[in-house]
Design an enzyme around this catalytic site. Structure first.
Site, PDB file in Angstrom:
ATOM      1  N   HIS A 132       0.734  -1.246  -0.027  1.00 54.72           N
ATOM      2  CA  HIS A 132      -0.108   0.220   0.151  1.00 54.72           C
ATOM      3  C   HIS A 132       0.814   1.203   0.021  1.00 54.72           C
ATOM      4  O   HIS A 132       2.134   1.121   0.378  1.00 54.72           O
ATOM      5  CB  HIS A 132      -1.060  -0.084   1.371  1.00 54.72           C
ATOM      6  CG  HIS A 132      -2.056  -0.703   1.013  1.00 54.72           C
ATOM      7  ND1 HIS A 132      -1.859  -2.228   1.408  1.00 54.72           N
ATOM      8  CD2 HIS A 132      -3.251  -0.844   0.637  1.00 54.72           C
ATOM      9  CE1 HIS A 132      -3.180  -2.912   1.244  1.00 54.72           C
ATOM     10  NE2 HIS A 132      -4.050  -1.983   0.745  1.00 54.72           N
ATOM     11  N   LYS A 136      -0.361   4.847   4.561  1.00 59.73           N
ATOM     12  CA  LYS A 136      -1.249   3.825   5.449  1.00 59.73           C
ATOM     13  C   LYS A 136      -0.541   3.947   6.910  1.00 59.73           C
ATOM     14  O   LYS A 136       0.510   3.571   6.855  1.00 59.73           O
ATOM     15  CB  LYS A 136      -1.361   2.600   4.529  1.00 59.73           C
ATOM     16  CG  LYS A 136      -2.233   1.761   5.268  1.00 59.73           C
ATOM     17  CD  LYS A 136      -2.713   0.494   4.174  1.00 59.73           C
ATOM     18  CE  LYS A 136      -3.770  -0.415   4.906  1.00 59.73           C
ATOM     19  NZ  LYS A 136      -4.814  -0.017   5.438  1.00 59.73           N
TER      20      LYS A 136
END
Ligand code: NAD
Length: 243
Positions: A132, A136
């Site tokens: 990600h 995040k």
């Protein structure tokens, strides 16, 4: 007749994505509601309510849906476990699709992972790798956590089998280990791979998200499906016929 959607959380990122996906699918947003607006005032004119707002709004959304007997699609996340238990009992009073991930591809990945784990079993070393964007804040992702749950269920293992990263003198890999690796960087929306490695061959199942439109399109698909269902709580595996 075009499906009429009452959209809660209309001014948010998902709200905008759902309005665009609804238009592409020939559905109409009968009203776009956001924080501070009166949801109940607009319910009678819709076929279905879609909620992607805040976990604090879910109880009120369900109250309104139950009072007017309207189907509902809940995409909002972040409910505490005991709060969610109570909300699910409420949700079961109307036809409700509730899913933490509305992507059709991710839901197919869940089903493929269950099937592959069942077929390949303990002979195939299983690892989950996710990537990600750099912003995040949690790891592993909710989607990776669900993939791991499925693998543990099928292999009849518990969470003690999870191996988060490896470093140092780890010893040989044990068959009961399920590896978990979270990569972070750049603007990656969300990549997930489930890897099965045996002596002589390797199988990899990969999903790559590049746009939040995938969740919106899945929610519209769920809305079209839920309007012809009996009361009860369903998920995207039901919508897609994957159960
Ligand atoms: P966002 O912050 O961009 O938008 C949320 C919107 O909801 C805002 O406009 C806010 O004003 C509004 N809102 C807050 N409280 C409200 C209330 N009580 N009544 C009405 N509106 C209210 O967030 P987002 O990225 O659009 O995500 C919204 C929710 O959807 C989050 O819970 C997120 O985790 C979830 N989400 C779920 C999926 C899925 O596939 N299930 C995918 C993406 C996001």
């Amino acid at each position: 007749m075009a499906l009429k959607i009452l959209l809660n959380g209309a001014k948010g990122r998902m709200g905008h994505a759902i309005a665009a996906a609804a238009q592409d699918a020939g559905a109409v947003i009968s009203a776009g509601i956001d924080f501070g607006d009166n949801l109940a005032a607009h319910v009678s004119d819709c076929d279905v309510i879609i909620d992607f707002s805040s976990h604090r709004a879910t109880a009120a959304v369900l109250d309104v849906a139950i009072a007017q007997n309207k189907p509902v699609v809940i995409g909002t996340t972040g409910h505490a476990a005991d709060e969610k238990k109570h909300l699910l009992m409420q949700a079961a009073k109307v036809p409700c699709v509730w899913a933490g991930n509305f992507s059709v591809g991710v839901n197919l990945l869940f089903a493929l992972t269950r099937h592959a784990t069942k077929v390949l079993g303990a002979d195939y070393d299983t690892e989950v790798i996710e990537m990600h964007h750099r912003f995040k804040k949690d790891a592993p992702s909710g989607t990776a956590a669900r993939l791991l749950e499925i693998i543990l269920e099928e292999r009849k293992l518990n969470a003690e089998s999870l191996r988060h990263g490896r470093s140092g003198i780890t010893g040989e890999r044990q068959p009961s280990e399920v590896g978990v690796h979270a990569l972070r960087g750049g603007d990656v929306v969300g990549d997930h791979t489930v890897l099965y490695a045996a002596l002589g061959e390797r199988v990899e199942l990969t999903h790559k998200a590049s746009d939040r439109g995938i969740f919106a399109r899945g929610a519209i698909r769920a809305a079209n499906w839920v309007v012809s269902q009996k009361p009860g709580v369903y998920d995207m595996q039901d919508v897609l016929g994957l159960k």
